[in-house]
Scaffold this motif. Structure first.
Motif, PDB file in Angstrom:
ATOM      1  N   GLY A  69     -22.332   4.425  15.534  1.00  0.00           N
ATOM      2  CA  GLY A  69     -21.463   5.119  16.481  1.00  0.00           C
ATOM      3  C   GLY A  69     -20.151   5.523  15.845  1.00  0.00           C
ATOM      4  N   ASP A  70     -19.574   6.629  16.326  1.00  0.00           N
ATOM      5  CA  ASP A  70     -18.357   7.138  15.690  1.00  0.00           C
ATOM      6  C   ASP A  70     -17.103   6.346  16.032  1.00  0.00           C
ATOM      7  N   LEU A  71     -17.196   5.344  16.904  1.00  0.00           N
ATOM      8  CA  LEU A  71     -16.050   4.461  17.132  1.00  0.00           C
ATOM      9  C   LEU A  71     -15.916   3.427  16.020  1.00  0.00           C
ATOM     10  N   LEU A  72     -16.985   3.256  15.223  1.00  0.00           N
ATOM     11  CA  LEU A  72     -16.948   2.310  14.114  1.00  0.00           C
ATOM     12  C   LEU A  72     -16.283   2.945  12.898  1.00  0.00           C
ATOM     13  N   LYS A  73     -15.395   2.187  12.272  1.00  0.00           N
ATOM     14  CA  LYS A  73     -14.713   2.628  11.061  1.00  0.00           C
ATOM     15  C   LYS A  73     -15.134   1.743   9.896  1.00  0.00           C
ATOM     16  N   PRO A  74     -14.868   2.186   8.641  1.00  0.00           N
ATOM     17  CA  PRO A  74     -15.183   1.338   7.488  1.00  0.00           C
ATOM     18  C   PRO A  74     -14.527  -0.043   7.628  1.00  0.00           C
ATOM     19  N   GLY A  75     -15.292  -1.063   7.408  1.00  0.00           N
ATOM     20  CA  GLY A  75     -14.765  -2.423   7.498  1.00  0.00           C
ATOM     21  C   GLY A  75     -14.923  -3.058   8.864  1.00  0.00           C
ATOM     22  N   ASP A  76     -15.326  -2.270   9.882  1.00  0.00           N
ATOM     23  CA  ASP A  76     -15.449  -2.816  11.241  1.00  0.00           C
ATOM     24  C   ASP A  76     -16.572  -3.836  11.368  1.00  0.00           C
ATOM     25  N   VAL A  77     -17.630  -3.657  10.577  1.00  0.00           N
ATOM     26  CA  VAL A  77     -18.763  -4.580  10.686  1.00  0.00           C
ATOM     27  C   VAL A  77     -18.322  -6.006  10.371  1.00  0.00           C
ATOM     28  N   GLU A  78     -17.532  -6.160   9.319  1.00  0.00           N
ATOM     29  CA  GLU A  78     -17.054  -7.496   8.949  1.00  0.00           C
ATOM     30  C   GLU A  78     -16.092  -8.052   9.991  1.00  0.00           C
ATOM     31  N   LEU A  79     -15.255  -7.189  10.564  1.00  0.00           N
ATOM     32  CA  LEU A  79     -14.326  -7.641  11.602  1.00  0.00           C
ATOM     33  C   LEU A  79     -15.087  -8.087  12.851  1.00  0.00           C
ATOM     34  N   ILE A  80     -16.115  -7.352  13.215  1.00  0.00           N
ATOM     35  CA  ILE A  80     -16.918  -7.724  14.382  1.00  0.00           C
ATOM     36  C   ILE A  80     -17.676  -9.026  14.096  1.00  0.00           C
ATOM     37  N   ARG A  81     -18.162  -9.169  12.877  1.00  0.00           N
ATOM     38  CA  ARG A  81     -18.863 -10.404  12.505  1.00  0.00           C
ATOM     39  C   ARG A  81     -17.935 -11.613  12.651  1.00  0.00           C
ATOM     40  N   ASN A  82     -16.712 -11.478  12.182  1.00  0.00           N
ATOM     41  CA  ASN A  82     -15.744 -12.580  12.288  1.00  0.00           C
ATOM     42  C   ASN A  82     -15.444 -12.917  13.742  1.00  0.00           C
ATOM     43  N   GLU A  83     -15.380 -11.900  14.592  1.00  0.00           N
ATOM     44  CA  GLU A  83     -15.160 -12.147  16.021  1.00  0.00           C
ATOM     45  C   GLU A  83     -16.371 -12.862  16.631  1.00  0.00           C
ATOM     46  N   CYS A  84     -17.573 -12.462  16.208  1.00  0.00           N
ATOM     47  CA  CYS A  84     -18.788 -13.105  16.717  1.00  0.00           C
ATOM     48  C   CYS A  84     -18.834 -14.589  16.360  1.00  0.00           C
ATOM     49  N   LEU A  85     -18.291 -14.940  15.211  1.00  0.00           N
ATOM     50  CA  LEU A  85     -18.306 -16.335  14.766  1.00  0.00           C
ATOM     51  C   LEU A  85     -17.452 -17.242  15.658  1.00  0.00           C
ATOM     52  N   LYS A  86     -16.634 -16.635  16.513  1.00  0.00           N
ATOM     53  CA  LYS A  86     -15.881 -17.431  17.492  1.00  0.00           C
ATOM     54  C   LYS A  86     -16.818 -17.969  18.578  1.00  0.00           C
ATOM     55  N   TYR A  87     -17.968 -17.318  18.733  1.00  0.00           N
ATOM     56  CA  TYR A  87     -18.920 -17.709  19.769  1.00  0.00           C
ATOM     57  C   TYR A  87     -20.235 -18.246  19.188  1.00  0.00           C
ATOM     58  N   ILE A  88     -20.668 -17.689  18.045  1.00  0.00           N
ATOM     59  CA  ILE A  88     -21.976 -17.977  17.479  1.00  0.00           C
ATOM     60  C   ILE A  88     -21.839 -18.801  16.200  1.00  0.00           C
ATOM     61  N   PRO A  89     -22.532 -19.945  16.083  1.00  0.00           N
ATOM     62  CA  PRO A  89     -22.502 -20.711  14.830  1.00  0.00           C
ATOM     63  C   PRO A  89     -23.048 -19.895  13.664  1.00  0.00           C
ATOM     64  N   GLU A  90     -22.486 -20.106  12.493  1.00  0.00           N
ATOM     65  CA  GLU A  90     -22.873 -19.367  11.292  1.00  0.00           C
ATOM     66  C   GLU A  90     -24.391 -19.414  11.061  1.00  0.00           C
ATOM     67  N   LEU A  91     -25.009 -20.561  11.320  1.00  0.00           N
ATOM     68  CA  LEU A  91     -26.433 -20.744  11.098  1.00  0.00           C
ATOM     69  C   LEU A  91     -27.275 -19.711  11.839  1.00  0.00           C
ATOM     70  N   HIS A  92     -26.791 -19.265  12.986  1.00  0.00           N
ATOM     71  CA  HIS A  92     -27.579 -18.377  13.838  1.00  0.00           C
ATOM     72  C   HIS A  92     -27.126 -16.919  13.780  1.00  0.00           C
ATOM     73  N   MET A  93     -26.163 -16.633  12.919  1.00  0.00           N
ATOM     74  CA  MET A  93     -25.704 -15.250  12.795  1.00  0.00           C
ATOM     75  C   MET A  93     -26.747 -14.395  12.094  1.00  0.00           C
ATOM     76  N   PRO A  94     -27.109 -13.258  12.676  1.00  0.00           N
ATOM     77  CA  PRO A  94     -28.048 -12.347  12.009  1.00  0.00           C
ATOM     78  C   PRO A  94     -27.329 -11.537  10.937  1.00  0.00           C
ATOM     79  N   ARG A  95     -28.086 -10.785  10.211  1.00  0.00           N
ATOM     80  CA  ARG A  95     -27.503  -9.841   9.262  1.00  0.00           C
ATOM     81  C   ARG A  95     -26.949  -8.660  10.056  1.00  0.00           C
ATOM     82  N   LEU A  96     -25.668  -8.356   9.888  1.00  0.00           N
ATOM     83  CA  LEU A  96     -25.050  -7.193  10.531  1.00  0.00           C
ATOM     84  C   LEU A  96     -24.915  -6.090   9.504  1.00  0.00           C
ATOM     85  N   ILE A  97     -25.419  -4.903   9.838  1.00  0.00           N
ATOM     86  CA  ILE A  97     -25.345  -3.772   8.918  1.00  0.00           C
ATOM     87  C   ILE A  97     -24.804  -2.554   9.641  1.00  0.00           C
TER      88      ILE A  97
END
Length: 344
Positions: free
Chosen positions: A284-312
């Protein structure tokens, strides 16, 4: 009892026809013995099916195979131009909407591609395009349509284009033109195209989530090689998660860089908690370079690292979208492809 036996016999015959049809598509060309070996069907069954498909024009008879001492065998090739399909993608824009189309043969090879932008989108614009394509390509036997919204029983019940809400696009086209019509959500088609193009294992679970300017987010879900649509085909409508805010407020926060990442991560985290997928592709065009990693870090506030999928980051979703629509529309012809009939 007799009807049941007849129905079973017809069903087996259609399945065998489809098996021979798909085998010849993959082989490009082959003899009766080669088809029998590849399908596991008897020589007699393959002979009958090949003759039937040849009589309708679905097969092309080539020259005889070079003889190795015995009687030379007849070579057959599948006629990929026996029928065509047309695929139409409806897109919602901030100021302009658009229709993108592709007409392809039975091997998925493009015959024509195009697009048009429209200030106003309604069903009549879509019907006009379908009529024009059918007139130019009378061999079209199926129409595939992708929409930015949820579809149930041929009716668009939520959509980023208000004029298409509660519109049934399927029945009018089927009744008028007597063709197969596939109508599906844009995200379902995108995730299916990505799944096909990347060659994922059937046991893999995959999600595509989109954040598009001017729209609320959505997701397409694949589980064990199948699109998960849900009971009323509402699966993946993550804009309807109980986020304790209206759609208007959600829209504003997603379009604000200061609040985009936390809100996007809540939608992604919900998908992870419910699905536990192997991969989530963000686009989607709302995503900018580097947003995937920022969203992943936000997800880790809720989801344990063990269960995090690959985000691409999915950089070319349009290619996956059209691929998914073409694949699904071609599949709609399985078991039902017959001699092209005159429509007029």
């Amino acid at each position: 009892m007799v009807d049941h036996i007849i129905n079973n016999t017809m069903r087996v015959k259609k399945m065998n026809q489809e098996l021979v049809r798909e085998t010849l598509k993959d082989m490009r060309q082959g003899t009766k013995s080669m088809v029998a070996e590849a399908t596991g069907l008897s020589i007699a069954t393959c002979r009958n099916i090949l003759h039937e498909l040849l009589s309708t024009g679905e097969l092309i008879q080539l020259e005889l195979e070079e003889s190795n001492g015995g009687r030379p065998a007849q070579i057959y090739r599948y006629n990929v131009d026996f029928a065509n399909i047309a695929c139409i993608i409806i897109r919602a824009g901030v100021t302009l909407h658009s229709l993108t189309y592709s007409v392809v043969n039975l091997s998925g090879e493009s015959l024509e591609e195009g697009s048009q932008q429209l200030e106003q989108m309604n069903e009549e614009k879509i019907y006009d395009l379908v009529d024009r394509l059918i007139l130019k390509y009378p061999r079209i036997q199926a129409i595939g349509i992708g929409v930015p919204g949820a579809v149930h029983q041929g009716v668009i019940n939520t959509c980023d284009i208000p004029n298409l809400i509660n519109v049934n696009l399927v029945a009018p086209i089927q009744e008028k033109l007597e063709v197969e019509v596939i109508l599906d959500n844009d995200m379902n088609l995108t995730v299916y195209g990505l799944y096909q193009r990347q060659g994922y294992n059937e046991r893999n679970s995959l999600v595509v989530t989109t954040f598009i300017e001017g729209s609320l987010p959505g997701a397409g879900i694949m589980i064990d090689g199948h699109i998960h649509r849900g009971n009323s085909r509402f699966a993946g409508e993550i804009a309807f998660l109980p986020l304790e805010m209206s759609h208007d407020e959600q829209f504003r926060k997603l379009h604000n860089r200061d609040t985009f990442h936390p809100l996007a991560a809540r939608g992604v985290s919900s998908l992870i908690a419910v699905m536990n997928p192997e991969t989530i592709a963000l686009t989607g065009d709302l995503l900018k370079p580097g947003d995937v990693e920022l969203i992943r870090n936000e997800c880790l506030k809720y989801i344990p690292e063990l269960h995090m999928p690959r985000l691409i980051l999915l950089e070319n979703p349009d290619d996956d979208y059209m691929c998914g629509l073409i694949k699904m529309t071609l599949e709609s012809l399985s078991y039902s492809l017959q001699l092209v009939e005159k429509r007029r």
